[in-house]
Scaffold this active site. Structure first.
Site, short mmCIF file in Angstrom:
data_model
loop_
_atom_site.label_atom_id
_atom_site.label_comp_id
_atom_site.label_asym_id
_atom_site.label_seq_id
_atom_site.Cartn_x
_atom_site.Cartn_y
_atom_site.Cartn_z
N GLU A 12 0.82 -1.22 0.00
CA GLU A 12 0.00 0.00 0.00
C GLU A 12 0.84 1.26 0.00
O GLU A 12 0.50 2.26 -0.65
CB GLU A 12 -0.95 -0.01 1.21
CG GLU A 12 -2.11 -0.97 1.08
CD GLU A 12 -1.72 -2.43 1.30
OE1 GLU A 12 -2.50 -3.32 0.91
OE2 GLU A 12 -0.63 -2.67 1.88
N HIS B 114 -10.66 -5.30 7.69
CA HIS B 114 -11.36 -5.24 6.42
C HIS B 114 -12.62 -4.39 6.48
O HIS B 114 -13.20 -4.08 5.44
CB HIS B 114 -11.73 -6.65 5.94
CG HIS B 114 -10.58 -7.47 5.48
ND1 HIS B 114 -9.59 -7.90 6.32
CD2 HIS B 114 -10.26 -7.95 4.25
CE1 HIS B 114 -8.70 -8.61 5.64
NE2 HIS B 114 -9.08 -8.65 4.37
#
Length: 326
Positions: free
Chosen positions: A60, A129
């Site tokens: 990321e 998540h």
């Protein structure tokens, strides 16, 4: 007009903006060949090629850092973080690079980029998540934080975000990706970033919310108004940074009561900032203390208990009951 789900509206918007502007480039994990974990970028690589729809490594910080460099050199990247809970890996690039580039360079450089990420609970995902972490970025001047609640808003807000000359964090509620369809114009339109929407007008209470809690709040309010002689105003913030102070204050001055509903944890959450804003600007219009209905100050729980941890219909009703008791 075409009936679209939110995920279809996002895919449609990305395609249209890539056709309109050759500088728009998508990058992220599995977004090309696989079309993204939720299929937000489905079919785009086949149309625009691997140079404009780029499958990246699972990193990321590299995804967002690359987007910052692209933006500084004149492109308009749209980076996808597969789940918002993974944003911690890229917070340096978000807060100290993208958000500060215009300031640091004295206006010579900018970061016209979008970081897209799905967020939100109620979908039985593992830890990291489902987190609603928008509050982390309210304290980063230079970033805009957008959270749509419908297909129509998703298209108009994403179009505005891609064309914005500063970095935008675009957070997409997973639970609403395919929850319902809405008529969406195929032609070009923009929704102003920083402008809230009055979903429903009312006289007795203002409820301020955004993202995937908007449909839930609307359902609870509808039930209350069917059973009680009461009129409740609902504001969809749409943009969490900057916050539309004018719309909030005007509503609270009218109704005299305020409740804030969000999925982020309570302490230091966006509701705290909105509460402070109301106290500063409309304290003497209040007939009752401000009520916040939020998630709890814990890590996101296991799926078996998430429905009780999130703002749900019962907790929202209890909040309405509490604020109206005064």
């Amino acid at each position: 007009m075409t009936a679209m789900t939110m995920i279809e509206a996002i895919n449609f918007t990305l395609k249209k903006e890539m056709e309109r502007d050759q500088r728009v480039i998508c990058l992220g994990e599995d977004i090309g060949k696989n079309g993204g974990v939720f299929r937000a970028t489905d079919g785009l690589q086949a149309i625009f090629g691997e140079d404009r729809v780029v499958d990246t490594p699972i990193a990321e910080s590299a995804i967002v850092g690359t987007a910052v460099g692209m933006a500084a050199r004149g492109l308009r990247p749209v980076a996808e973080i597969q789940f918002f809970g993974f944003i911690y890996e890229a917070m340096d690039q978000m807060a100290s690079q993208a958000a500060r580039l215009r300031f640091r360079s004295g206006g010579v450089l900018g970061a016209p980029m979008v970081v897209r990420a799905p967020y939100g609970g109620g979908v039985k995902t593992p830890e990291l998540h489902s987190d609603s972490l928008e509050g982390l970025f309210l304290h980063s001047p230079g970033l805009k934080v957008v959270m749509p609640s419908s297909p129509y808003d998703a298209k108009g807000l994403l179009t505005a975000a891609i064309r914005d000359n500063d970095p935008v964090l675009f957070l997409e509620p997973m639970k609403l990706y395919r929850a319902f369809k809405q008529e969406v114009p195929e032609e070009d339109y923009l929704i102003e970033i920083g402008k809230a929407k009055v979903v429903k007008e009312g006289e007795d209470l203002t409820v301020i919310t955004w993202g995937q809690t908007v449909p839930l709040v609307s359902k609870v309010v509808e039930q209350w108004e069917q059973e009680q002689p009461i009129s409740i105003e609902i504001i969809d913030l749409r943009t969490v940074s900057p916050i539309d102070e004018d719309t909030i204050i005007a509503s609270v001055q009218k109704t005299g009561r305020a409740m804030i509903v969000h999925e982020a944890v309570k302490t230091g959450g966006p509701g705290a900032e909105i509460s402070a804003m109301i106290n500063e600007k409309a304290l003497f219009h209040l007939s009752a203390p401000i009520v916040r209905v939020t998630s709890f100050d814990t890590p996101y729980p296991v799926p078996s208990v998430e429905e009780d941890w999130l703002p749900n219909a019962d907790r929202i009703s209890q909040g309405i009951r509490e604020v109206l008791a005064h």
